[in-house]
Design an enzyme around this catalytic site. Structure first.
Site, PDB file in Angstrom:
ATOM      1  N   ASN A   1      38.711  37.308 -13.322  1.00 20.54           N
ATOM      2  CA  ASN A   1      40.082  36.296 -12.394  1.00 20.54           C
ATOM      3  C   ASN A   1      40.652  36.395 -12.499  1.00 20.54           C
ATOM      4  OD1 ASN A   1      41.037  34.294 -11.536  1.00 20.54           O
ATOM      5  ND2 ASN A   1      39.681  33.362  -9.665  1.00 20.54           N
TER       6      ASN A   1
ATOM      7  N   HIS B   1      40.258  38.207  -8.006  1.00 21.03           N
ATOM      8  CA  HIS B   1      39.366  37.188  -8.290  1.00 21.03           C
ATOM      9  C   HIS B   1      38.305  38.102  -8.769  1.00 21.03           C
ATOM     10  CE1 HIS B   1      39.950  33.474  -5.066  1.00 21.03           C
ATOM     11  NE2 HIS B   1      40.557  33.740  -5.597  1.00 21.03           N
TER      12      HIS B   1
ATOM     13  N   GLU C   1      35.591  39.415  -8.128  1.00 22.70           N
ATOM     14  CA  GLU C   1      34.085  40.106  -7.292  1.00 22.70           C
ATOM     15  C   GLU C   1      35.570  40.910  -6.881  1.00 22.70           C
ATOM     16  OE1 GLU C   1      34.205  36.549  -6.765  1.00 22.70           O
ATOM     17  OE2 GLU C   1      32.295  36.015  -5.952  1.00 22.70           O
TER      18      GLU C   1
ATOM     19  N   SER D   1      29.810  30.816  -6.869  1.00 23.47           N
ATOM     20  CA  SER D   1      29.388  31.864  -5.694  1.00 23.47           C
ATOM     21  C   SER D   1      31.079  31.795  -4.541  1.00 23.47           C
ATOM     22  CB  SER D   1      28.912  30.499  -4.481  1.00 23.47           C
ATOM     23  OG  SER D   1      28.473  30.247  -3.596  1.00 23.47           O
TER      24      SER D   1
ATOM     25  N   CYS E   1      33.729  33.020  -3.058  1.00 22.99           N
ATOM     26  CA  CYS E   1      35.310  32.481  -1.583  1.00 22.99           C
ATOM     27  C   CYS E   1      34.525  33.696  -0.246  1.00 22.99           C
ATOM     28  CB  CYS E   1      36.361  32.517  -2.658  1.00 22.99           C
ATOM     29  SG  CYS E   1      37.050  33.708  -2.434  1.00 22.99           S
TER      30      CYS E   1
ATOM     31  N   CYS F   1      36.185  37.162  -1.309  1.00 21.04           N
ATOM     32  CA  CYS F   1      34.809  37.525  -2.041  1.00 21.04           C
ATOM     33  C   CYS F   1      33.552  38.422  -1.052  1.00 21.04           C
ATOM     34  CB  CYS F   1      34.685  37.035  -3.224  1.00 21.04           C
ATOM     35  SG  CYS F   1      35.834  37.107  -5.002  1.00 21.04           S
TER      36      CYS F   1
END
Lengths: 152, 152
Positions: A46, A57, A59, A84, A86, A89
């Protein structure tokens, strides 16, 4: 000789190292790594703070780091992320049709796992204590930054 | 004096100008603009080719251009895009809880409009002939680049 593929936990270690790098930069400690056929294609973290960017972010930064690829490459990929994913992503994983996602933890934040599964993605949650502790500490220290990142 | 807010078509003109800029750079001609309370907050265009980036679609590039904002700003925003948003850009709109999306066209590509509506987003499709013609010509000229961008 056939090299053994890394385990989910070994792949998570790469994402976690990215998260730690991000924390050291004053950023939000979420990291990700993309593996294809067991080989690391790219990793990222991020960079909202570092780049003043709402789209970097863990990912997505990882996908940018990995570069441009045809669908045939993503079809053999695993996205590993400390947290986890968002909605954004989750959508990036769906766009590129990445078939497997490994998640460090979904205790501090639960993203789009149900949507991923409904679209045929295999989702593995590791419940990794290191990831949980890192995010718990970050959220306690910088709640406003965290709320900005997930827009609440 | 109260200034009149731009119409959807006037907002689309800004996104379309971004798409034309992208085409002039040799890129994929998709543009987007983010308006808040009728004022332009930022605009952008697909920069897959220009930045070698799989995450800079029209909408995400626009969000990056607009900068960092709290949820209270996005709550008053309209995202305008020349083309129906892909899964990633759909997810970005959902992450930031942008309540209104104006789409130039969804004839050449249909993205996550159903998911947006199911999550309470107002989706307006303009069926703009300029957007349709632009994408139709691009897809015919560079099908492999287009397939890479939507990962098919």
């Amino acid at each position: 000789m056939t090299l053994e593929r890394p385990t989910p936990r070994e792949m998570l270690d790469v994402a976690l190292a990215e998260a730690v790098t991000g924390a050291g930069e004053g950023g939000i400690p979420i990291g990700a790594a993309l593996f294809v056929d067991g080989e690391l294609l790219g990793s990222g973290h991020n960079r909202r703070v570092q780049l003043d960017s709402p789209i970097h972010h863990g990912e997505t930064d990882c996908l940018m780091s990995a570069g441009r690829h045809p669908a045939s490459v993503y079809a053999r990929a695993t996205m590993v992320t400390t947290l986890s994913p968002c909605d954004m992503c989750t959508g990036a994983i769906l766009l590129y049709k990445i078939p497997h996602v490994v998640i460090g933890e979904n205790t501090t934040f639960l993203g789009g796992e149900e949507l991923l599964r409904s679209r045929g993605v295999t989702v593995t949650v590791l419940d990794d204590a290191r990831c949980i502790d890192m995010m718990t500490a970050f959220i306690a220290a910088k709640p406003e930054l965290w709320h900005e990142d997930i827009s609440v």
